[in-house]
Scaffold this motif. Structure first.
Motif, short mmCIF file in Angstrom:
data_model
loop_
_atom_site.label_atom_id
_atom_site.label_comp_id
_atom_site.label_asym_id
_atom_site.label_seq_id
_atom_site.Cartn_x
_atom_site.Cartn_y
_atom_site.Cartn_z
N GLY A 1 0.81 -1.21 0.00
CA GLY A 1 0.00 0.00 0.00
C GLY A 1 0.84 1.26 0.00
N GLU A 2 2.00 1.22 0.66
CA GLU A 2 2.89 2.38 0.73
C GLU A 2 3.93 2.39 -0.38
OE1 GLU A 2 4.47 2.26 4.72
OE2 GLU A 2 2.60 3.06 5.57
N ARG A 3 3.84 1.43 -1.30
CA ARG A 3 4.77 1.34 -2.44
C ARG A 3 6.22 1.35 -1.97
NH1 ARG A 3 2.09 1.01 -6.73
NH2 ARG A 3 3.74 1.46 -8.20
N ARG A 4 6.48 0.53 -0.96
CA ARG A 4 7.81 0.46 -0.35
C ARG A 4 8.86 -0.07 -1.33
NH1 ARG A 4 8.89 2.07 5.16
NH2 ARG A 4 6.87 2.71 5.95
N VAL A 5 10.08 0.39 -1.13
CA VAL A 5 11.20 0.11 -2.02
C VAL A 5 12.36 -0.44 -1.20
CG1 VAL A 5 12.85 1.18 -3.61
CG2 VAL A 5 10.51 2.05 -3.47
N ALA A 6 13.03 -1.46 -1.71
CA ALA A 6 14.27 -1.95 -1.10
C ALA A 6 15.41 -1.15 -1.71
CB ALA A 6 14.45 -3.44 -1.38
N VAL A 7 16.19 -0.50 -0.86
CA VAL A 7 17.32 0.32 -1.31
C VAL A 7 18.60 -0.35 -0.86
CG1 VAL A 7 18.46 2.57 -1.16
CG2 VAL A 7 15.94 2.43 -1.12
N PHE A 8 19.49 -0.63 -1.81
CA PHE A 8 20.79 -1.25 -1.53
C PHE A 8 21.88 -0.24 -1.83
CE2 PHE A 8 17.82 -4.57 -2.43
CZ PHE A 8 18.12 -5.54 -1.50
N ILE A 9 22.85 -0.14 -0.93
CA ILE A 9 24.01 0.73 -1.11
C ILE A 9 25.24 -0.17 -1.15
CG2 ILE A 9 25.37 2.64 -0.17
CD1 ILE A 9 22.69 3.35 1.41
N SER A 10 25.93 -0.16 -2.28
CA SER A 10 27.12 -1.00 -2.39
C SER A 10 28.22 -0.46 -1.48
CB SER A 10 27.61 -1.06 -3.84
OG SER A 10 28.03 0.22 -4.27
N ALA A 11 28.99 -1.36 -0.92
CA ALA A 11 30.05 -0.98 0.02
C ALA A 11 31.33 -0.69 -0.75
CB ALA A 11 30.26 -2.08 1.05
N THR A 12 31.33 0.42 -1.49
CA THR A 12 32.49 0.79 -2.31
C THR A 12 33.59 1.41 -1.48
OG1 THR A 12 30.99 1.20 -4.15
CG2 THR A 12 33.19 2.16 -4.30
N ARG A 13 33.22 2.24 -0.51
CA ARG A 13 34.20 2.91 0.34
C ARG A 13 33.70 2.90 1.78
NH1 ARG A 13 35.10 8.53 -1.70
NH2 ARG A 13 36.33 7.43 -3.24
N LEU A 14 34.55 2.44 2.68
CA LEU A 14 34.22 2.44 4.09
C LEU A 14 35.22 3.31 4.83
CD1 LEU A 14 33.40 -0.63 3.04
CD2 LEU A 14 32.76 -0.78 5.42
N SER A 15 34.74 4.02 5.84
CA SER A 15 35.64 4.78 6.71
C SER A 15 35.05 4.76 8.11
CB SER A 15 35.82 6.21 6.20
OG SER A 15 34.60 6.89 6.13
N GLY A 16 35.88 5.00 9.09
CA GLY A 16 35.42 5.01 10.46
C GLY A 16 36.56 5.28 11.40
N ASN A 17 36.32 5.05 12.67
CA ASN A 17 37.36 5.32 13.65
C ASN A 17 37.83 4.07 14.39
OD1 ASN A 17 35.13 4.91 15.24
ND2 ASN A 17 35.44 6.70 16.53
#
Length: 148
Positions: A131-147
């Motif tokens: 009913g809400e026309r939900r979408v699956a969104v995928f983000i490829s892990a091309t670049r990771l950064s963190g601490n």
């Protein structure tokens, strides 16, 4: 890359899947919002990705369709990791020729569970998502950064 995504999994679980997603508007400014996201393989590429379920008609979906990239940040206390990469949308308004549309309800469930979601009535969940026309969104892990 897989070892790096373990920290994403850990932080996602620790924060109930809450993450900040950022993309750009047409004027170059940043659009950011909070989503429930987790690590799951993209059903087309098979590559580990960060994914969330977006509501149809959301501004962030329009922006993701336009520019095709996003950054998602997970944190717990002072520990954080960001994942940047191309986006891949699959939903009623974003059909993928390599994905059978009949599998969308299961895909939305799988992404929701990967983002620490649970539900007592999956039939009701499926009805609301459609009913809400939900979408699956995928983000490829091309670049990771963190601490860490």
């Amino acid at each position: 890359m897989a070892a790096d995504l373990e920290l994403v999994r850990t932080l996602s679980l620790a924060e109930h899947g809450l993450a900040t997603i950022a993309t750009t508007r047409t004027d170059g400014t940043v659009h950011a919002s909070i989503v429930n996201a987790g690590v799951i393989d993209d059903p087309i590429t098979g590559n580990p990705s960060v994914a969330f379920v977006g509501i149809g008609g959301a501004r962030k979906l329009d922006l993701l369709r336009r520019n095709g990239h996003a950054t998602v940040v997970f944190r717990r206390g002072w520990e954080w990791v960001s994942v940047q990469g191309a986006t891949h949308l699959i939903g009623p308004d974003d059909p993928d020729p390599d994905f059978d549309a009949a599998g969308l309800p299961k895909l939305l469930r799988d992404v929701f569970v990967a983002a620490t979601g649970t539900h007592d009535d999956w039939a009701e969940y499926d009805r609301v998502m459609a009913g809400e026309r939900r979408v699956a969104v995928f983000i490829s892990a091309t670049r990771l950064s963190g601490n860490s």
